[in-house]
Design a protein around this motif. Structure first.
Motif, short mmCIF file in Angstrom:
data_model
loop_
_atom_site.label_atom_id
_atom_site.label_comp_id
_atom_site.label_asym_id
_atom_site.label_seq_id
_atom_site.Cartn_x
_atom_site.Cartn_y
_atom_site.Cartn_z
N ASP A 2 -16.74 60.87 10.09
CA ASP A 2 -15.47 61.20 10.73
C ASP A 2 -14.39 60.18 10.37
OD1 ASP A 2 -16.25 63.52 11.90
OD2 ASP A 2 -16.38 62.74 13.94
N ARG A 3 -14.78 58.94 10.29
CA ARG A 3 -13.79 57.91 9.96
C ARG A 3 -13.30 58.04 8.53
NH1 ARG A 3 -16.83 53.95 13.70
NH2 ARG A 3 -15.49 54.11 15.52
N SER A 27 -3.89 63.43 14.73
CA SER A 27 -5.25 63.97 14.76
C SER A 27 -6.19 63.10 13.92
CB SER A 27 -5.28 65.40 14.22
OG SER A 27 -4.45 66.23 14.99
N SER A 28 -5.69 62.59 12.82
CA SER A 28 -6.48 61.73 11.95
C SER A 28 -6.82 60.41 12.66
CB SER A 28 -5.72 61.42 10.67
OG SER A 28 -5.38 62.60 10.01
N LEU A 29 -5.84 59.86 13.35
CA LEU A 29 -6.09 58.63 14.11
C LEU A 29 -7.15 58.86 15.18
CD1 LEU A 29 -2.49 57.18 14.51
CD2 LEU A 29 -4.37 56.27 13.12
N TYR A 30 -7.11 60.02 15.81
CA TYR A 30 -8.12 60.34 16.82
C TYR A 30 -9.51 60.37 16.20
CZ TYR A 30 -10.60 62.68 20.57
OH TYR A 30 -11.51 62.99 21.55
N LEU A 31 -9.64 60.96 15.00
CA LEU A 31 -10.94 60.99 14.32
C LEU A 31 -11.44 59.59 14.00
CD1 LEU A 31 -10.77 63.90 11.71
CD2 LEU A 31 -12.35 63.66 13.60
N ILE A 32 -10.52 58.69 13.67
CA ILE A 32 -10.92 57.33 13.32
C ILE A 32 -11.32 56.55 14.57
CG2 ILE A 32 -10.07 55.13 12.42
CD1 ILE A 32 -8.33 56.82 10.48
N PRO A 70 -14.70 59.00 16.82
CA PRO A 70 -15.47 59.92 15.99
C PRO A 70 -16.58 60.61 16.78
CG PRO A 70 -16.13 57.68 15.53
CD PRO A 70 -14.96 57.61 16.49
N GLY A 106 -11.02 60.96 8.55
CA GLY A 106 -9.77 60.59 9.21
C GLY A 106 -8.84 59.81 8.28
N LEU A 124 -7.38 62.19 5.78
CA LEU A 124 -6.35 63.03 6.40
C LEU A 124 -5.06 62.25 6.65
CD1 LEU A 124 -8.40 65.25 8.86
CD2 LEU A 124 -7.34 65.91 6.71
N ILE A 125 -5.16 60.96 6.95
CA ILE A 125 -3.95 60.15 7.11
C ILE A 125 -3.21 60.06 5.77
CG2 ILE A 125 -3.16 57.76 7.39
CD1 ILE A 125 -4.89 57.55 9.82
#
Length: 150
Positions: free
Chosen positions: A5-6, A52-57, A60, A9, A12-13
């Motif tokens: 996930d990281r 959303s990408s920050l949330y995944l990082i 996770p 993420g 995606l960023i």
């Protein structure tokens, strides 16, 4: 594995930043004083994607695994179809390229070939008509340029 996930993420960023930069390259709207211009929606998408990408990082999923089976292959096929779609959009035009892309994706999801490509054709024509006539936004006709009116 939270590591997957990281990585996703971070990728995606990078995509969000590239998308936001691309939106910044749009020309200013006529007069330049409008609060909402052509780049507004892409900027919003870039911000939502970045958050959303920050949330995944930061948070996770604890038990995800990369789908290296048939699902993984289908995901690779979908990405290739979408890349080809963007490459063929100008030369073939919106209707034909959308028919091919949507039809192929529907077929990969289990639809029969005739139904898959009929769905793609209907989607291409309907979206083209909405954008060109209801929204007044021109989409490329490509090979179908003989259909242009006036």
């Amino acid at each position: 594995m939270t590591f997957n996930d990281r990585i996703f993420g971070v990728l995606l960023i990078v995509l969000a930043v590239a998308y936001g930069w691309g939106a910044s390259q749009f020309p200013e709207s006529f007069g330049g004083s409008e609060a909402v211009g052509p780049a507004t929606f892409p900027y919003l998408l870039a911000v939502v994607l970045g958050l959303s990408s920050l949330y995944l990082i930061v948070r996770p999923d604890p038990d995800n695994a990369w789908p290296w089976s048939r699902t993984g292959i289908e995901l690779v096929i979908a990405v290739v179809v979408l890349l080809l779609y963007t490459a063929l959009l100008q030369p073939l035009g919106f209707i034909i390229s959308t028919t091919l892309a949507v039809g192929t994706l529907c077929w990969r999801m289990g639809a029969s070939l005739p139904r898959a490509y009929a769905t793609g054709a209907v989607a291409g024509v309907v979206v083209f008509l909405i954008f060109n006539y209801a929204l007044g936004l021109a989409l490329p006709l490509g090979l179908l340029s003989f259909l242009e009116v006036g």
